[in-house]
Motif scaffolding. Structure first.
Motif, PDB file in Angstrom:
ATOM      1  N   MET A   1       0.616  -1.131  -0.096  1.00 34.19           N
ATOM      2  CA  MET A   1       0.038   0.024  -0.024  1.00 34.19           C
ATOM      3  C   MET A   1       1.004   1.251   0.094  1.00 34.19           C
ATOM      4  SD  MET A   1      -3.202  -0.990   1.880  1.00 34.19           S
ATOM      5  CE  MET A   1      -2.979   0.239   3.219  1.00 34.19           C
ATOM      6  N   THR A   2       0.557   2.218  -0.740  1.00 32.39           N
ATOM      7  CA  THR A   2       1.137   3.468  -0.819  1.00 32.39           C
ATOM      8  C   THR A   2       0.704   4.545   0.143  1.00 32.39           C
ATOM      9  OG1 THR A   2      -0.037   3.979  -2.922  1.00 32.39           O
ATOM     10  CG2 THR A   2       2.324   2.960  -3.180  1.00 32.39           C
ATOM     11  N   THR A   3      -0.728   4.802   0.095  1.00 36.82           N
ATOM     12  CA  THR A   3      -1.371   5.550   1.007  1.00 36.82           C
ATOM     13  C   THR A   3      -1.729   5.220   2.409  1.00 36.82           C
ATOM     14  OG1 THR A   3      -3.453   5.239   0.232  1.00 36.82           O
ATOM     15  CG2 THR A   3      -2.180   6.640  -1.006  1.00 36.82           C
ATOM     16  N   THR A   4      -1.668   5.807   3.219  1.00 38.17           N
ATOM     17  CA  THR A   4      -2.078   5.752   4.747  1.00 38.17           C
ATOM     18  C   THR A   4      -3.764   5.764   4.622  1.00 38.17           C
ATOM     19  OG1 THR A   4      -0.202   6.930   5.160  1.00 38.17           O
ATOM     20  CG2 THR A   4      -1.475   5.883   6.987  1.00 38.17           C
ATOM     21  N   THR A   5      -4.319   4.636   5.441  1.00 40.38           N
ATOM     22  CA  THR A   5      -5.626   4.658   5.591  1.00 40.38           C
ATOM     23  C   THR A   5      -5.853   5.785   6.641  1.00 40.38           C
ATOM     24  OG1 THR A   5      -5.650   2.947   7.040  1.00 40.38           O
ATOM     25  CG2 THR A   5      -5.833   2.403   4.784  1.00 40.38           C
ATOM     26  N   THR A   6      -6.910   6.580   6.265  1.00 39.64           N
ATOM     27  CA  THR A   6      -7.295   7.600   7.383  1.00 39.64           C
ATOM     28  C   THR A   6      -8.407   6.927   8.250  1.00 39.64           C
ATOM     29  OG1 THR A   6      -8.512   8.329   5.650  1.00 39.64           O
ATOM     30  CG2 THR A   6      -6.806   9.839   6.217  1.00 39.64           C
TER      31      THR A   6
ATOM     32  N   ALA B   1      -6.621   4.375  10.624  1.00 41.13           N
ATOM     33  CA  ALA B   1      -5.550   5.271  11.492  1.00 41.13           C
ATOM     34  C   ALA B   1      -6.505   6.019  12.610  1.00 41.13           C
ATOM     35  CB  ALA B   1      -4.677   6.385  10.893  1.00 41.13           C
TER      36      ALA B   1
END
Lengths: 340, 508
Positions: free
Chosen positions: A1-6, A9
């Motif tokens: 995964m490249t983005t962080t899951t808001t 989190a």
């Protein structure tokens, strides 16, 4: 995964009590008992033995225990791998005896033959057992029981129904079983080395993790892409090789291929591994425990010899009772861990 | 149109006796969340297993980014970027979270020795992204189901998956964990990763899925964008009913209404809960009444029956039989009280295949048939003989092995076993599934007869027709809670489907 899951989190991990950092105290104690219970009992037994019997805590007696345990220990290392993978190897006792006879026989052709002959025969039989278990899915109990019977027959054939005892005729080979270094015989050092190597292999390599995964849940291991067949074959190969090595070293120590010593050894080995905290159902355990289990059996025997009034056969009664205790304790610990 | 990431063309797969997939085509586009739905036996699991290399199809081709592929085993499918999260978490329970997450991809030093410090750090880093902050060295079995599911998901995604297949991922999750999961799915979609989402929870499907494929009896019953499909249409497709079709009577052998003696319920479940499968479910059955339990697969129908029979531990709620409260979680107490469950899975939970018809019937009644532990053969023979005649069980002799009988006769043996215990309430879970048409009608007629004799029957069936014609009242379950109750003229297929399809908000 490249983005962080808001969303992920933002989720509050604190609301799930079980997701708090670290283990609870109860869990930690359970964990400790499961993995190092044998070591603790060993320590207690040694201290009590030393306090009660003057002749127990002598360097001589300690060396005796360690030396006589080393052969069982080498076999138990292999057995630990097999049992953690969810299997069992009943053929190690026969393997041990056969290897002794083959080593003594081979010693007349030199050190190399004395070592390679038993190792290759026992290794090959281990390999075949592994292939049958892994490929056909037959129960390890049955496959290795067949191995036990087959190798016992092979040993009897080689030794003319036990009438023929081969003597070791090679000094270099004898030295492998008898020479001492820093007060301990060579087999003890070999045991230590193998235990260390085995420990690293089991705990710190992908192969070792695969062994745990297969024993823990073979179905899951398959789905997680573990090469189940290869790992299983290797595990039985290791067990066969180590039983062969132990048998050869024993022959070197005794200077002959004794045809009766070691028959039935598989049960002692399994007992030592289980006392050491390795679950017979697989997936859990380790070599530190196994070593402690082996030593504990040795210490119990030595203590019973100290008592003197009791015959040595009483040792088996005590070991048996101990094994039963350990299994019950494991069951309770296991349940406590699940519930926590 | 986007390119298909994964496509199945004309897949057929048979097993001895059944054709599980019959010419099924399925197309998964990049960055789509694709719902795969269908009732039990529709072929979902088989299709998933074909897509993930567990089964090899008998006919048809798989295409990965328009290239034909064959997967020899699950590992091959994984290497091709297809990851699966199975319904039951398929991880190793005794191993630590970190080792499970990274098994096969452990960070190693040059000597091939695992660098545990890095292993734990990496595992912690990955899990934090999924909203899980816990000690990654803990054995997996000591963690909650939601966490375990997240580990499985994280593992599935982290092996550079292009396609993630989720088989009922939320069945064991709490609502908060479901939200986290959906957040992750949304992220996957935005990264162009495709998801095949299998679930029976309509709310969830409509929340996150773009497209839906409905399987029924091994065939594709529908395929299209989910947004254009009304809920009731989806339910109708899954259950194999055309909502517009006007139903005619006569296909089942049920005679219709029973004369229900009003008054005290024979059995009553009050506010039975078991998280997360059952929430506050109340059902009552009066003597001579057949009460149907409707709902989709996974709505909590079997669980309700099991809870009443004491075979499922409940968190809250009571079960009373003839006004007397039954001890919780004790099948023996339930049987003594006169409640008997005929489970859904005949082979696994019902018959003892190696025993004879006679022994199977007498099994549960043995305590009543014996005096100080000694069983009377003569009494068994009498009872077995009377039930075999009464239920018209076709067997060569009472001593024939039950496994040699047809499915319908096996079901009758189970009914006989229940009746032999002196049951006053029968809980029948899918009593006619998997048996042939003739036997089906016989079993249905038998249920009618038993109710007429004053027994209370709780009937679980996915066959809407059976439910409508067989039951006097129907309690509809949805996502583990009662969604509505229909009685008298209200009991129609349309009404049941509409109740199932109603949005979740109305039931509080």
């Amino acid at each position: 995964m490249t983005t962080t899951t808001t969303t992920a989190a933002d989720a509050d991990p604190g609301t799930d009590a079980r997701c708090g950092p670290g283990m609870s105290r109860r869990e930690r104690i359970g964990h400790l008992l499961q993995h190092h219970g044998a070591l603790m009992v060993l320590a207690v037994t040694v201290v009590v033995g030393a306090l009660v019997f003057d002749s127990f805590a002598t360097p001589q007696n300690a060396a005796n225990i360690v030396v006589s345990s080393s052969f069982l220990a080498i076999v138990a290392i292999g057995m630990t791998f097999v049992i953690i993978s969810g299997g069992v190897d009943l053929s190690v006792g026969s393997s041990f005896v056969l290897a002794g006879v083959l080593a003594a026989y081979g010693s007349r052709y030199g050190l190399l033959v004395a070592l390679l002959l038993p190792l290759s025969v026992c290794g090959a039989i281990g390999l075949v057992q592994g292939l049958i278990v892994a490929r056909t899915g037959m129960a390890p109990f049955i496959v290795t029981l067949a191995g036990l019977l087959g190798m016992r027959g092979l040993m009897l054939a080689v030794s003319d129904e036990g009438a023929n005892t081969y003597l070791v005729q090679n000094d270099a080979f004898s030295a492998l079983g008898q020479a001492s270094f820093l007060g301990l015989t060579v087999p003890v050092w070999i045991t230590l080395g193998l235990a260390l190597l085995g420990g690293v292999l089991l705990q710190r390599t992908g192969f070792g993790q695969n062994v745990y995964a297969i024993g823990g849940s073979e179905e899951a291991a398959v789905l997680m892409g573990v090469p189940v067949t290869r790992v299983k074959v290797l595990v039985y190969l290791i067990s066969g090789l180590l039983a062969g090595l132990a048998g050869a070293l024993n022959a070197a120590r005794l200077s002959s291929g004794v045809t009766i010593l070691g028959a039935g050894m598989e049960l002692d080995v399994i007992a030592a591994v289980v006392i050491g905290g390795t679950l017979l159902t697989g997936g859990s355990g380790g070599l530190i425990g196994t070593m402690a289990g082996v030593l504990l059996l040795g210490v119990i025997q030595s203590l019973i010899n100290q008592i003197g009034v009791l015959t040595s056969s009483f040792q088996q009664v005590v070991s048996g009772a101990f094994l039963a205790l350990v299994v019950v304790a494991q069951r309770i610990l296991h349940r406590a861990q699940r519930l926590s | 149109m986007a390119t298909a990431v994964l496509e199945a063309r004309g897949i057929s797969k048979g097993f001895p006796g059944v054709l599980a997939l019959d010419d099924v085509s399925f197309r998964l586009d990049a960055g789509q969340v694709h719902a795969l739905v269908g009732e039990n036996g529709a072929g979902k699991s088989t299709l998933i297993k074909v897509l993930t290399g567990v089964y090899r199809p008998d006919r048809g081709t798989l295409l990965l980014r328009d290239e034909p592929v064959t997967f020899d085993n699950p590992l091959a499918a994984q290497r091709a970027g297809i990851s699966t999260i199975y319904q039951e978490v398929n991880l190793v329970p005794q191993m630590s979270l970190a080792h499970n997450l990274l098994l096969g991809r452990e960070p190693c030093s040059r000597l091939g020795v695992i660098d545990t410090t890095q292993l734990y750090a990496e595992a912690e880093r990955v899990m934090t992204r999924y909203g899980i902050r816990t000690d990654v060295r803990r054995p997996l079995c000591s963690l909650g189901m939601g966490t375990q599911q997240m580990v499985a998901l994280a593992r599935a995604v982290s092996i550079e998956a292009r396609v993630v297949i989720m088989d009922e991922p939320t069945s064991a999750l709490e609502p908060r964990e479901v939200d986290t999961l959906f957040g992750v799915i949304a992220d996957l979609r935005s990264e162009g990763i495709s998801v095949i989402y299998v679930s029976h929870r309509l709310d969830e499907l409509y929340r996150i899925c773009d497209r839906v494929t409905v399987l029924r009896d091994g065939r594709v019953a529908h395929d299209g964008p989910l947004g254009e499909l009304a809920r009731v249409e989806l339910v109708a497709l899954m259950l194999g009913r055309d909502p517009a079709e006007i139903r005619r009577d006569g296909a089942t052998r049920f005679t219709g209404e029973h004369t229900t003696t009003a008054g005290e319920p024979l059995v009553e479940a009050r506010s039975v809960s078991r998280r997360p499968v059952l929430r506050d479910v109340s059902v009552q059955v009066r003597p001579g009444e057949v009460v149907g339990l409707g709902g989709l697969l996974g709505a909590g129908r079997s669980e309700t029956a099991k809870a009443i029979a004491g075979a499922l531990q409940v968190d809250a709620g009571t079960v009373t039989v003839a006004g007397q409260q039954v001890r919780r979680g004790s099948p023996a107490a339930a049987i003594r009280a006169g409640v008997s469950l005929v489970p859904e899975d005949r082979k696994a939970e019902g018959i003892v295949p190696t025993l004879s018809v006679r022994d199977n019937i007498a099994l549960a009644a043995l305590p009543q048939l014996s005096r100080s532990g000694v069983v009377s053969d003569a009494r068994i023979d009498r009872i077995v003989d009377s039930f075999m005649r009464r239920l018209r069980i076709k067997a060569a002799s009472p001593y024939q092995k039950v496994s040699e009988l047809s499915g319908g006769n096996q079901q009758k043996v189970l009914l006989a076993r229940s009746l032999a215990t002196g049951a006053k309430v029968l809980l029948l879970d899918e009593p006619t599934r998997g048996i042939d048409v003739g036997a089906k009608a016989e079993v249905q007629a038998l249920i009618d007869e038993l109710a007429a004799e004053g027994l209370g029957v709780l009937l679980i069936s996915s066959d809407l027709e059976e439910l409508v014609e067989g039951a006097d009242r129907v309690v509809v379950l949805r996502d583990g809670a009662v969604a509505g109750e229909l009685s008298g003229d209200q009991v129609t297929e349309e009404a049941i489907m509409a109740t199932i399809a109603a949005t979740g908000e109305t039931d509080g």
